[in-house]
Write a protein that holds these residues in place. Structure first.
Motif, PDB file in Angstrom:
ATOM      1  N   GLY A  86      13.037   1.446  -3.269  1.00 49.64           N
ATOM      2  CA  GLY A  86      11.484   1.463  -3.489  1.00 49.64           C
ATOM      3  C   GLY A  86      10.824   1.872  -2.313  1.00 49.64           C
ATOM      4  O   GLY A  86      11.216   2.154  -1.328  1.00 49.64           O
ATOM      5  N   TYR A  87       9.536   1.325  -2.429  1.00 51.77           N
ATOM      6  CA  TYR A  87       8.613   1.798  -1.290  1.00 51.77           C
ATOM      7  C   TYR A  87       7.161   0.927  -1.502  1.00 51.77           C
ATOM      8  O   TYR A  87       6.777   0.290  -2.261  1.00 51.77           O
ATOM      9  N   LEU A  88       6.524   0.933  -0.490  1.00 47.91           N
ATOM     10  CA  LEU A  88       5.139   0.332  -0.281  1.00 47.91           C
ATOM     11  C   LEU A  88       4.387   1.456   0.571  1.00 47.91           C
ATOM     12  O   LEU A  88       4.454   2.074   1.580  1.00 47.91           O
ATOM     13  N   ILE A  89       2.994   1.549  -0.018  1.00 43.92           N
ATOM     14  CA  ILE A  89       1.965   2.137   0.765  1.00 43.92           C
ATOM     15  C   ILE A  89       1.031   0.885   1.215  1.00 43.92           C
ATOM     16  O   ILE A  89       0.447   0.402   0.260  1.00 43.92           O
ATOM     17  N   VAL A  90       0.730   0.711   2.689  1.00 42.84           N
ATOM     18  CA  VAL A  90      -0.061  -0.180   2.915  1.00 42.84           C
ATOM     19  C   VAL A  90      -1.011   0.206   3.911  1.00 42.84           C
ATOM     20  O   VAL A  90      -0.604   1.152   4.757  1.00 42.84           O
ATOM     21  N   TRP A  91      -2.145  -0.329   3.954  1.00 44.07           N
ATOM     22  CA  TRP A  91      -3.231  -0.078   4.819  1.00 44.07           C
ATOM     23  C   TRP A  91      -3.619  -1.411   5.717  1.00 44.07           C
ATOM     24  O   TRP A  91      -3.958  -2.307   5.106  1.00 44.07           O
ATOM     25  N   GLU A  92      -3.262  -1.206   7.156  1.00 47.07           N
ATOM     26  CA  GLU A  92      -3.776  -2.347   8.046  1.00 47.07           C
ATOM     27  C   GLU A  92      -5.242  -2.302   8.186  1.00 47.07           C
ATOM     28  O   GLU A  92      -5.655  -1.474   8.948  1.00 47.07           O
ATOM     29  N   LEU A  93      -6.016  -2.964   7.508  1.00 45.33           N
ATOM     30  CA  LEU A  93      -7.591  -2.850   7.573  1.00 45.33           C
ATOM     31  C   LEU A  93      -8.001  -4.162   8.749  1.00 45.33           C
ATOM     32  O   LEU A  93      -7.138  -4.741   9.348  1.00 45.33           O
ATOM     33  N   SER A  94      -9.203  -4.342   8.796  1.00 40.70           N
ATOM     34  CA  SER A  94      -9.841  -5.025   9.865  1.00 40.70           C
ATOM     35  C   SER A  94      -9.206  -6.451   9.731  1.00 40.70           C
ATOM     36  O   SER A  94      -8.958  -7.094  10.750  1.00 40.70           O
ATOM     37  N   ASN A  95      -9.210  -7.351   8.668  1.00 41.48           N
ATOM     38  CA  ASN A  95      -8.548  -8.619   8.765  1.00 41.48           C
ATOM     39  C   ASN A  95      -7.867  -8.610   7.546  1.00 41.48           C
ATOM     40  O   ASN A  95      -7.715  -9.951   7.179  1.00 41.48           O
ATOM     41  N   PHE A  96      -7.383  -7.802   6.806  1.00 39.25           N
ATOM     42  CA  PHE A  96      -6.584  -7.880   5.711  1.00 39.25           C
ATOM     43  C   PHE A  96      -5.607  -6.793   5.687  1.00 39.25           C
ATOM     44  O   PHE A  96      -5.963  -5.571   6.244  1.00 39.25           O
ATOM     45  N   THR A  97      -4.505  -6.703   4.685  1.00 36.89           N
ATOM     46  CA  THR A  97      -3.642  -5.692   4.416  1.00 36.89           C
ATOM     47  C   THR A  97      -3.952  -5.076   3.142  1.00 36.89           C
ATOM     48  O   THR A  97      -3.857  -6.372   2.327  1.00 36.89           O
ATOM     49  N   PHE A  98      -4.241  -3.892   2.735  1.00 32.20           N
ATOM     50  CA  PHE A  98      -4.298  -3.548   1.575  1.00 32.20           C
ATOM     51  C   PHE A  98      -3.064  -2.757   0.941  1.00 32.20           C
ATOM     52  O   PHE A  98      -2.794  -1.836   1.745  1.00 32.20           O
ATOM     53  N   VAL A  99      -2.472  -3.247  -0.166  1.00 35.14           N
ATOM     54  CA  VAL A  99      -1.233  -2.821  -0.702  1.00 35.14           C
ATOM     55  C   VAL A  99      -1.684  -1.930  -1.773  1.00 35.14           C
ATOM     56  O   VAL A  99      -2.122  -2.139  -2.603  1.00 35.14           O
ATOM     57  N   GLU A 100      -1.658  -0.367  -1.372  1.00 35.29           N
ATOM     58  CA  GLU A 100      -2.096   0.701  -2.252  1.00 35.29           C
ATOM     59  C   GLU A 100      -1.029   0.767  -3.479  1.00 35.29           C
ATOM     60  O   GLU A 100      -1.693   0.976  -4.569  1.00 35.29           O
ATOM     61  N   HIS A 101       0.005   0.952  -3.015  1.00 37.67           N
ATOM     62  CA  HIS A 101       1.179   1.025  -3.973  1.00 37.67           C
ATOM     63  C   HIS A 101       2.354   0.239  -3.661  1.00 37.67           C
ATOM     64  O   HIS A 101       2.664  -0.047  -2.459  1.00 37.67           O
TER      65      HIS A 101
END
Length: 170
Positions: free
Chosen positions: A58-73
């Motif tokens: 599988g996989y993860l697409i993550v975004w390391e944002l200002s003070n949280f991580t957004f898991v897009e997929h």
């Protein structure tokens, strides 16, 4: 279980990931190939391949944002589902990203949506916004009514949504 960041669209795993991504996620809920490949050079985005017993599962697409991580997929490939591997992946996320936000289809969208919502609840996430709208990825795609989940309680959900809109969907 191993979690390996993919840094190039030329990586052999990318075609397998993209094929599963296109099969699993509806057209309006995903990026096209050109938009996906731009993520490899985006400083805040990571595409992570998940390996288990020498297989890409599988996989993860993550975004390391200002003070949280957004898991897009977040996807476990179909042939590896229902083996508790998703819970192990969630454990990895919690160990490496203490403040996580992700979006899902509302549970009333069908059996699969209800199952996913139950999975996330069992794995430490709770609903923080039922009125979230995922912007369209392109002009010919539709925005989607989704739910936002989190493993913490954000102080200001509007600021969280604004940052997701500005960086992930810009």
């Amino acid at each position: 279980m191993e979690f390996l960041q993919i840094t190039s669209s030329e990586d052999y795993r990318v075609q397998e990931i993209y094929s599963a991504y296109c099969t699993t996620f509806p057209e309006d809920e995903r990026r096209d190939w050109e938009k996906l490949t731009t993520l490899f050079s985006h400083p805040k985005a990571k595409i992570i391949s998940v390996f288990h017993e020498s297989q890409n599962i599988g996989y993860l697409i993550v975004w390391e944002l200002s003070n949280f991580t957004f898991v897009e997929h977040f996807e476990v490939f179909e042939e590896f589902r229902s083996q508790k591997l998703g819970s192990h992946i969630t454990g990895y996320l919690f160990e490496n990203y203490p403040r996580i936000i992700l979006e899902i289809e509302p549970e009333h969208f069908g059996e699969n949506a209800a199952r996913r919502y139950s999975f996330y609840q069992k794995n430490g996430f709770h609903l923080i916004d039922e009125m979230y709208v995922q912007p369209s990825y392109r002009k010919d795609k539709k925005p989607l009514d989704l739910w936002l989940l989190s493993n913490y309680t954000p102080e200001n959900v509007k600021e969280v949504k604004d940052e997701i809109y500005d960086i992930v969907y810009h």
